[in-house]
Design a protein around this motif. Structure first.
Motif, PDB file in Angstrom:
ATOM      1  N   LEU A 186       0.825  -1.208   0.000  1.00 21.53           N
ATOM      2  CA  LEU A 186       0.000   0.000   0.000  1.00 21.53           C
ATOM      3  C   LEU A 186       0.861   1.261   0.000  1.00 21.53           C
ATOM      4  CD1 LEU A 186      -2.763  -1.019   2.576  1.00 21.53           C
ATOM      5  CD2 LEU A 186      -3.033  -0.788   0.103  1.00 21.53           C
ATOM      6  N   SER A 187       1.998   1.199   0.692  1.00 21.32           N
ATOM      7  CA  SER A 187       2.862   2.381   0.791  1.00 21.32           C
ATOM      8  C   SER A 187       3.531   2.712  -0.539  1.00 21.32           C
ATOM      9  CB  SER A 187       3.927   2.161   1.867  1.00 21.32           C
ATOM     10  OG  SER A 187       4.826   1.141   1.471  1.00 21.32           O
ATOM     11  N   LYS A 188       3.524   1.768  -1.477  1.00 24.29           N
ATOM     12  CA  LYS A 188       4.125   2.010  -2.787  1.00 24.29           C
ATOM     13  C   LYS A 188       3.101   2.483  -3.812  1.00 24.29           C
ATOM     14  CE  LYS A 188       7.663  -1.535  -2.061  1.00 24.29           C
ATOM     15  NZ  LYS A 188       8.211  -2.832  -2.528  1.00 24.29           N
ATOM     16  N   GLY A 215      -0.147   6.762  -6.327  1.00 22.54           N
ATOM     17  CA  GLY A 215      -1.243   7.117  -7.219  1.00 22.54           C
ATOM     18  C   GLY A 215      -2.597   6.765  -6.630  1.00 22.54           C
ATOM     19  N   ARG A 216      -2.686   5.616  -5.977  1.00 29.44           N
ATOM     20  CA  ARG A 216      -3.953   5.215  -5.361  1.00 29.44           C
ATOM     21  C   ARG A 216      -4.274   6.090  -4.152  1.00 29.44           C
ATOM     22  NH1 ARG A 216      -4.484  -1.074  -4.437  1.00 29.44           N
ATOM     23  NH2 ARG A 216      -6.625  -0.376  -4.016  1.00 29.44           N
ATOM     24  N   LEU A 217      -3.230   6.521  -3.446  1.00 23.93           N
ATOM     25  CA  LEU A 217      -3.441   7.451  -2.330  1.00 23.93           C
ATOM     26  C   LEU A 217      -4.023   8.770  -2.848  1.00 23.93           C
ATOM     27  CD1 LEU A 217      -3.049   8.379   0.631  1.00 23.93           C
ATOM     28  CD2 LEU A 217      -0.707   9.004   0.019  1.00 23.93           C
ATOM     29  N   ILE A 218      -3.468   9.285  -3.946  1.00 23.25           N
ATOM     30  CA  ILE A 218      -3.971  10.528  -4.536  1.00 23.25           C
ATOM     31  C   ILE A 218      -5.417  10.353  -4.988  1.00 23.25           C
ATOM     32  CG2 ILE A 218      -3.688  12.106  -6.495  1.00 23.25           C
ATOM     33  CD1 ILE A 218      -0.648  11.449  -6.313  1.00 23.25           C
ATOM     34  N   ARG A 219      -5.682   9.245  -5.671  1.00 18.78           N
ATOM     35  CA  ARG A 219      -7.051   8.993  -6.162  1.00 18.78           C
ATOM     36  C   ARG A 219      -8.036   8.887  -4.999  1.00 18.78           C
ATOM     37  NH1 ARG A 219     -11.522   8.154  -7.111  1.00 18.78           N
ATOM     38  NH2 ARG A 219     -12.521   7.152  -8.910  1.00 18.78           N
ATOM     39  N   HIS A 220      -7.615   8.263  -3.912  1.00 21.36           N
ATOM     40  CA  HIS A 220      -8.482   8.140  -2.739  1.00 21.36           C
ATOM     41  C   HIS A 220      -8.773   9.507  -2.135  1.00 21.36           C
ATOM     42  CE1 HIS A 220     -10.133   6.745   1.070  1.00 21.36           C
ATOM     43  NE2 HIS A 220      -9.250   7.518   1.676  1.00 21.36           N
ATOM     44  N   GLN A 221      -7.741  10.353  -2.038  1.00 19.70           N
ATOM     45  CA  GLN A 221      -7.955  11.657  -1.415  1.00 19.70           C
ATOM     46  C   GLN A 221      -8.816  12.576  -2.282  1.00 19.70           C
ATOM     47  OE1 GLN A 221      -3.799  11.715   1.122  1.00 19.70           O
ATOM     48  NE2 GLN A 221      -4.614  13.611   0.395  1.00 19.70           N
ATOM     49  N   GLY A 231     -11.248  11.365  -4.247  1.00 19.38           N
ATOM     50  CA  GLY A 231     -12.588  10.795  -4.285  1.00 19.38           C
ATOM     51  C   GLY A 231     -13.247  10.630  -2.935  1.00 19.38           C
ATOM     52  N   GLY A 232     -12.428  10.446  -1.895  1.00 17.86           N
ATOM     53  CA  GLY A 232     -12.977  10.343  -0.543  1.00 17.86           C
ATOM     54  C   GLY A 232     -13.376   8.950  -0.115  1.00 17.86           C
ATOM     55  N   ALA A 233     -13.464   8.003  -1.019  1.00 13.69           N
ATOM     56  CA  ALA A 233     -13.812   6.628  -0.669  1.00 13.69           C
ATOM     57  C   ALA A 233     -13.255   5.715  -1.746  1.00 13.69           C
ATOM     58  CB  ALA A 233     -15.326   6.454  -0.557  1.00 13.69           C
ATOM     59  N   SER A 234     -12.684   4.597  -1.335  1.00 20.12           N
ATOM     60  CA  SER A 234     -12.100   3.675  -2.310  1.00 20.12           C
ATOM     61  C   SER A 234     -11.731   2.383  -1.610  1.00 20.12           C
ATOM     62  CB  SER A 234     -10.837   4.284  -2.941  1.00 20.12           C
ATOM     63  OG  SER A 234      -9.812   4.406  -1.958  1.00 20.12           O
ATOM     64  N   ASP A 235     -11.449   1.368  -2.407  1.00 16.10           N
ATOM     65  CA  ASP A 235     -10.938   0.112  -1.861  1.00 16.10           C
ATOM     66  C   ASP A 235      -9.596   0.344  -1.172  1.00 16.10           C
ATOM     67  OD1 ASP A 235     -13.141  -1.138  -2.887  1.00 16.10           O
ATOM     68  OD2 ASP A 235     -12.126  -1.895  -4.681  1.00 16.10           O
ATOM     69  N   LEU A 266      -6.382   0.683   3.897  1.00 17.28           N
ATOM     70  CA  LEU A 266      -5.660   1.463   4.904  1.00 17.28           C
ATOM     71  C   LEU A 266      -6.326   1.344   6.268  1.00 17.28           C
ATOM     72  CD1 LEU A 266      -4.793   4.765   2.976  1.00 17.28           C
ATOM     73  CD2 LEU A 266      -3.278   2.857   3.496  1.00 17.28           C
ATOM     74  N   ARG A 267      -7.626   1.304   6.274  1.00 16.19           N
ATOM     75  CA  ARG A 267      -8.357   1.180   7.543  1.00 16.19           C
ATOM     76  C   ARG A 267      -8.008  -0.148   8.215  1.00 16.19           C
ATOM     77  NH1 ARG A 267     -12.591   2.537   5.582  1.00 16.19           N
ATOM     78  NH2 ARG A 267     -12.504   4.743   6.145  1.00 16.19           N
ATOM     79  N   GLU A 268      -7.883  -1.197   7.435  1.00 15.71           N
ATOM     80  CA  GLU A 268      -7.520  -2.497   8.010  1.00 15.71           C
ATOM     81  C   GLU A 268      -6.130  -2.458   8.634  1.00 15.71           C
ATOM     82  OE1 GLU A 268      -7.924  -5.682   5.265  1.00 15.71           O
ATOM     83  OE2 GLU A 268     -10.005  -5.223   4.744  1.00 15.71           O
ATOM     84  N   VAL A 269      -5.222  -1.677   8.024  1.00 15.81           N
ATOM     85  CA  VAL A 269      -3.846  -1.604   8.536  1.00 15.81           C
ATOM     86  C   VAL A 269      -3.774  -0.786   9.821  1.00 15.81           C
ATOM     87  CG1 VAL A 269      -1.532  -0.698   8.061  1.00 15.81           C
ATOM     88  CG2 VAL A 269      -2.782  -1.934   6.279  1.00 15.81           C
TER      89      VAL A 269
END
Length: 727
Positions: A392-394, A397-403, A405-409, A414-417
């Motif tokens: 996840l730390s790598k 791009g997915r972090l940017i997309r999540h921020q 959109g506000g919700a994502s897989d 991240l919540r599980e971690v």
């Protein structure tokens, strides 16, 4: 007799229908020619009765159309070939009826009809039959039409005039981009003005920019090429072609070992496209475009593998486009928390969670202190211990997309971690303000206090700009120069609601460095940590060479992992010069290579003068350790921070700091003039280091920060730990 010109993009289809139509046209007295975009030998007309003409091939096109041909559609390609076919133009002038046999021939027939207005233009064989029949029924009318409508339409004449003017302009531009003109500063300035002119079309602007910039690079003027690109980019519209052209050119410059001077322009072009995508709610494209900004504004060759940084010169201006962009603002938008941070309940230990990603070097003493504390329960979440968290730390791009959109897989992962440990903790201490800090801040921390410590490295990366500061209570800096720089680079830190920004130096047990030094150490300079270009070890070599002109007993000890070529051409260029200098001094016996060692205190017993030659540092623990050992400290006025209110002189005594190698040489010669002077200067430095930075002195600041001692009074003051600009 009616002349019919049928135009086909390739070999005609439906041969039975075509044969029947040709038969009927011939029966009405028509003279038929079929012009096809395929070789004549491939076309067999049943029953004959029609002449076949093969339209010229693309190989025969003039240069401008040959350049446009590969990217054109099928209909446009056929016209590019047809417009230069003299035989076809002659047939069109004589024709009474122009027929498009297939959809890809429609554009060509339309263009021919604009140039020969006496003819009827139709699409398909049935309309062709009707047009021929109409002409046969009123031949006089069509003879008059041919008399009244000679030649092309006025629009075509204007286009032809425009094309001739364009060809003339292009010829002038080609001559003007010759070597003689571009070698002249006035010629280069004229090109910058022209390419930044408002009425120049973007297609031509881009084409000329590539030509002129390429020539300038060939002439050995890459910076001038960059200025040309920047001038054009400021005026061009935010198109994909412009943005991608600048990005490609920037990567080529990096590959050649140069820092592009147009990086801001290239990043701004990508940011504009990201903003346009965000406005139409295309989060995937907005993410993709913003991801292209990162290796432009935050490229390691710019900030870590060279001795200058545009962010160091003017952090707010260099990142101004990022802060102003809609995408940048969306990524930095505060998402807040449901409840404010609260002190832990009575009756149980304070629960302290440390979050790290690989580098725990500066955290060891702190963790050990609180593990030994009777009223503290410690957990340590090291993300690299969990393969899923490492993956996840790598995914920046997915972090940017999540921020965006506000919700994502990704957010669910991240919540599980983080969620179980966040729910357990009273205080969270995240060391290094990198991706893992931004990842954690995607979650509402609830009542837990969140502390993030920022070292100098992160201040030159994108991650502080992705960090949701509304979910951080304290952003800790290890020195005042670093805090001043960061608050300039991250304007959100100066806004209402920003986290506190206390300064706490690194935890260091300095008493263990107090070991006896032999008299021979007096002439040994020490450099602790030389594995990064930011340490600028070549500065130390300049000092050493000058000292050896006075006394050849001076030598330099290198402690730690040595510098290598690095990952890019910029770092390789620095290393090549460094390696050559090192080999020359090594051959004279002027170097000692201690390498990596677990016994730094032991290595420092041989060092009489400890250097800080870096262009930037957060605190420079290696120098402090050397001072604690009794070595005389000599600190370069770190160039990245030298123009600030707070620089190296705000950390160290003024006598330790020098402006240049010449001043360093004078200080070293003075402080090592005799053994007595040297030992007295070293003892004074050790006393100051131990009294100021030893863990026994600084640990109380961490207690206050982490455990909340005097937290209520600090909060009531409204200014605890804030720099003047934030108060």
């Amino acid at each position: 007799m009616t002349r019919v010109l049928i135009v086909s993009n390739g070999v005609p289809g439906r041969p039975a229908v075509l044969a029947d139509t040709l038969r009927r046209l011939r029966a009405s007295g028509a003279l038929i020619t079929l012009a096809a975009g395929a070789p004549a030998e491939r076309i067999a007309l049943p029953g004959g009765g029609a002449t076949v003409h093969a339209i010229r091939t693309a190989r025969q096109l003039p240069r401008p159309d040959k350049r446009a041909y590969p990217d054109a559609g099928k209909g446009r390609k056929l016209w590019l070939r047809a417009r230069h076919d003299r035989r076809l133009r002659s047939l069109a002038r004589a024709a009474d009826v122009l027929v498009a046999l297939d959809p890809h021939a429609v554009h060509t027939v339309w263009q021919l009809a604009r140039r020969h207005r006496a003819a009827d233009a139709v699409n398909g064989l049935t309309p062709a039959l009707r047009a021929v029949a109409a002409r046969a029924g009123a031949p006089g009318r069509y003879r008059l039409r041919r008399l009244l409508r000679p030649g092309p339409s006025p629009a075509v004449a204007a286009e032809a005039l425009g094309e001739r003017a364009d060809r003339l302009v292009e010829r002038v531009a080609r001559k003007g981009s010759g070597r003689r003109v571009l070698r002249d500063p006035h010629g280069r300035r004229a090109w910058r003005l022209l390419l930044g002119a408002p009425l120049l079309g973007d297609a031509r602007r881009l084409r000329w920019t590539e030509r002129v910039a390429g020539r300038l690079v060939e002439l050995g003027l890459p910076d001038e090429a960059g200025l040309v690109r920047a001038a054009a980019a400021r005026r061009a519209r935010p198109t994909v072609a412009v943005a991608d052209s600048l990005e490609t050119a920037a990567q080529a410059e990096f590959a050649a070992g140069r820092i592009p001077v147009f990086l801001r322009a290239a990043a701004a072009a990508q940011l504009r496209l990201a903003d346009l995508a965000l406005a139409r709610d295309d989060l995937t494209e907005a993410t993709r475009r913003f991801a292209k900004v990162i290796p432009l504004l935050f490229h390691r060759a710019v900030h870590f593998d060279s001795l200058e940084s545009p962010s160091a010169r003017d952090p707010y201006r260099n990142l101004g486009d990022l802060h102003a962009s809609a995408t940048g603002r969306a990524l930095a938008a505060p998402r807040g928390r449901r409840v404010p941070a609260a002190p832990p309940p009575d009756g149980r230990p304070h629960r302290l969670l440390f979050v790290t990603h690989t580098n725990v070097y500066f955290l060891t003493e702190i963790i050990e202190r609180y593990r030994a504390h009777p009223d503290v329960e410690v957990r340590h979440l090291e993300l690299t211990a969990d393969p899923a968290a490492t993956l996840l730390s790598k995914r920046t791009g997915r972090l940017i997309r999540h921020q965006l959109g506000g919700a994502s897989d990704y957010g669910d992962a991240l919540r599980e971690v983080f969620a179980p440990d966040l729910a357990w903790a009273d205080t969270v201490f995240v060391d290094w303000c990198l991706g893992h800090a931004a990842m954690l801040a995607t979650l509402d921390p609830g009542p837990a206090r969140v502390i993030v410590r920022l070292h100098s490295y992160e201040a030159f990366t994108v991650f502080p700009h992705l960090l949701d500061l509304s979910r951080v209570d304290d952003l800790v800096f290890v020195s005042e120069p670093l805090r001043e720089f960061a608050t300039a680079a991250i304007p959100r830190l100066r806004q209402p609601g920003a986290p506190r920004t206390p300064v706490l130096t690194n935890a260091a047990r300095l008493d263990r460095y107090r070991l006896p030094k032999p008299d021979t150490a007096r002439f040994t300079l020490g450099l602790v940590g030389v594995g990064a270009i930011a340490k600028d070890p070549r500065w130390a070599l300049r000092v050493l060479r000058e000292l050896r002109r006075h006394d050849e007993r001076y030598r330099l000890m290198l402690i730690g992992k040595e510098l290598d070529e690095g990952p890019n051409a910029v770092s390789a260029a620095y290393f090549a010069g460094y390696a050559a200098e090192l080999a020359e001094l090594d051959g004279r016996g002027a170097l000692v290579r201690a390498g990596q060692t677990d016994d730094v205190p032991g290595a420092l017993t041989e060092v009489g003068v400890v250097l800080s030659t870096s262009v930037r540092e957060s605190f420079h623990l290696g120098l402090i350790e050397g001072a604690a050992s009794g070595a005389v400290p000599v600190v370069r006025d770190w160039p990245f921070f030298a123009g600030q209110r707070a620089g190296a002189r705000s950390i160290f005594p003024a006598g330790w700091v020098v402006r240049d190698p010449a001043e360093a040489v004078r200080r070293i010669l003075a402080e090592t003039a005799t053994a007595a002077i040297w030992r007295a200067a070293g003892a004074a430095a050790a006393e100051h280091a131990l009294a100021t930075w030893d863990w026994s002195v600084t640990a109380g600041g961490y207690d206050e920060l982490i455990l909340g001692t005097r937290l209520t009074r600090a909060a009531a003051s409204g200014a605890a730990g804030r720099p003047p600009a934030a108060r």
